[in-house]
Design a protein around this motif. Structure first.
Motif: not given
Ligand code: SF4
Ligand code: SF4
Ligand code: SF4
Lengths: 104, 320
Positions: B227-228, B279-281, B283-285, B295, B299
């Motif tokens: 996630y990060d 983690t490349q996102t 808009m936060g995803v 996607k 979510i």
């Protein structure tokens, strides 16, 4: 731990309810924007107020392109502790709050 | 007895280091117990200069049978396609690669550089590097898309940066003991026996992945690194958590994200600050989602998983 969490959570809530102006927009979507926000938080005095302002906190979720950005779904959120574990923020929150560093 | 010749092109010797650390079987066991005759290897070969050249020429002429040709490192074409930047035994290495590949029963590309171009082939690719039969995802590479060795198999790709010693030794043993027919290769010519499952298969952080609890720093014992910290475990084909490193551990078990080193696009980062181990996102995803997940599904799943997550998932379960 949870008593002190509650205390800080209440303080944060009060600050926001009393109209603390936070930088809700622009949302930190690009790597550069994220880095920029994180760097500013690191370089601030680290107070709760500064973290809320630079982080762009709100007491309600922000919605963008049909995606609701609430702490509840954010990967930094600990559900049971109701806590934001992003090291730069490191703050008790509520599920329906939001900030511009949200990521899922 | 299977004759093996091993050469290095644009390489850091990481795969040689990994191979020399092999245990059960070790490099020595390959010779004593499995009938592999190492004609020459950059760290083990005894011939030097003209003798080395004569040895390779005898493989090319057919005087010496060449059963397995292992190539480590990228094929260097610079400058201007001549390959002069990487000369060996009197000619550009790439010429030896062509001559020896045409004579070998089996050709094995070892490590990410030899398989897909790896780090040397990153833009702007000043050494004009490519892999033996691929350049990143694109089939072709130095030997061309139609190349097959005398056995009828294309280049056997064993990627990794470096490859795990067992991946190498087990493939060499299979080939040397006449079991190459059992090898099935995937679309990137990787042996399926190793590269069908994911790095995530067997990761000790899977429960944290399921409940969406994130690790926020390297080495943390709880939390998932997807996630990060940019873990590519859910979309990387490797057995790193099934066949452990040093028989002990793996990157992700130790709290270090998988970099996806067995995939053709490795290295994935684009040299921009903040793109490595993050983690490349969009808009936060996450930009790259676990293989096969879209996607919307991601979510939804995250919302549900977080809501259902038990309290223990937030605590450090690996207490000393
Ligand atoms: S980073 Fe996530 S959990 Fe933390 S305050 Fe922002 S939205 Fe909430
Ligand atoms: S750390 Fe990586 S490999 Fe392990 S569960 Fe998380 S994403 Fe998968
Ligand atoms: S964990 Fe990932 S980066 Fe590490 S060796 Fe395995 S596939 Fe490569």
């Amino acid at each position: 731990m949870s008593d002190s969490d509650d205390k800080i959570r209440k303080q944060a809530e009060k600050l926001l309810k009393d109209g603390l102006k936070t930088e809700v927009f622009p949302r930190a979507y690009t790597q550069e924007q994220i880095q920029d926000v994180l760097t500013r938080i690191r370089q601030s005095d680290g107070s709760l107020e500064q973290r809320l302002i630079i982080g762009g906190f709100t007491l309600y979720p922000i919605e963008d392109e049909d995606i609701e950005q609430a702490c509840e779904t954010c990967m930094y959120y600990l559900v049971h502790r109701r806590y934001c574990e992003l090291p730069e923020l490191d703050v008790p929150v509520e599920a329906e709050w939001s900030c511009r560093l949200w990521r899922i | 007895m299977a004759n093996l010749l091993w050469l290095q092109g644009g390489a850091c010797s990481g795969n040689t280091m990994s191979f020399l650390n092999a245990e059960e079987p070790s490099a020595v066991d390959l010779v004593t117990d499995f009938g592999i005759n190492i004609l020459w290897h950059p760290s083990l070969g005894v011939e030097l200069g003209d003798n080395m050249k004569a040895l390779m020429e005898s493989c090319v002429s057919g005087e010496t049978d060449l059963d397995i040709f292992v190539f480590e490192g990228s094929v260097v074409n610079a400058p201007n396609g001549t390959g002069e930047w990487n000369r060996f035994a009197g000619k550009p290495m790439k010429e030896w690669v062509r001559l020896l590949s045409d004579k070998a029963q089996f050709v094995v590309a070892l490590g990410d550089c030899a398989t897909y171009g790896g780090i040397p082939a990153m833009a702007p690719n000043p050494s004009e590097s490519e892999g033996m039969q691929f350049l990143k995802r694109e089939r072709g590479g130095f030997l061309g898309p139609d190349f097959v060795a005398k056995s009828g198999l294309p280049v056997i790709n064993i990627p990794g940066c470096p490859a795990h010693p067992d991946w190498v030794t087990q493939i060499l043993v299979a080939v040397a003991s006449g079991r190459a027919g059992d090898l099935t290769l995937d679309e990137f010519q990787r042996p399926k026996t190793f590269f069908s499952s994911f790095t995530q298969t067997g990761c000790t952080r899977n429960m944290h992945f399921a409940y969406k609890v994130s690790a926020t720093e390297f080495g943390q014992r709880k939390g998932c690194l997807f996630y990060d910290l940019g873990c590519r475990g859910p979309m990387t084909h490797s057995p790193c958590n099934r066949i452990l490193w040093n028989r002990q551990s793996s990157k992700t078990r130790a709290g270090m994200p998988c970099l996806g080193c067995t995939e053709p696009e490795f290295p994935f980062f684009d040299l921009e600050p903040g793109t490595l181990f993050k983690t490349q996102t969009v808009m936060g995803v996450p930009k790259d989602l676990p293989t096969g997940v879209d996607k919307k599904g991601y979510i939804k799943l995250t919302g549900a998983a977080k809501a259902a997550s038990p309290e223990w998932a937030e605590e450090d379960m690996f207490v000393v």
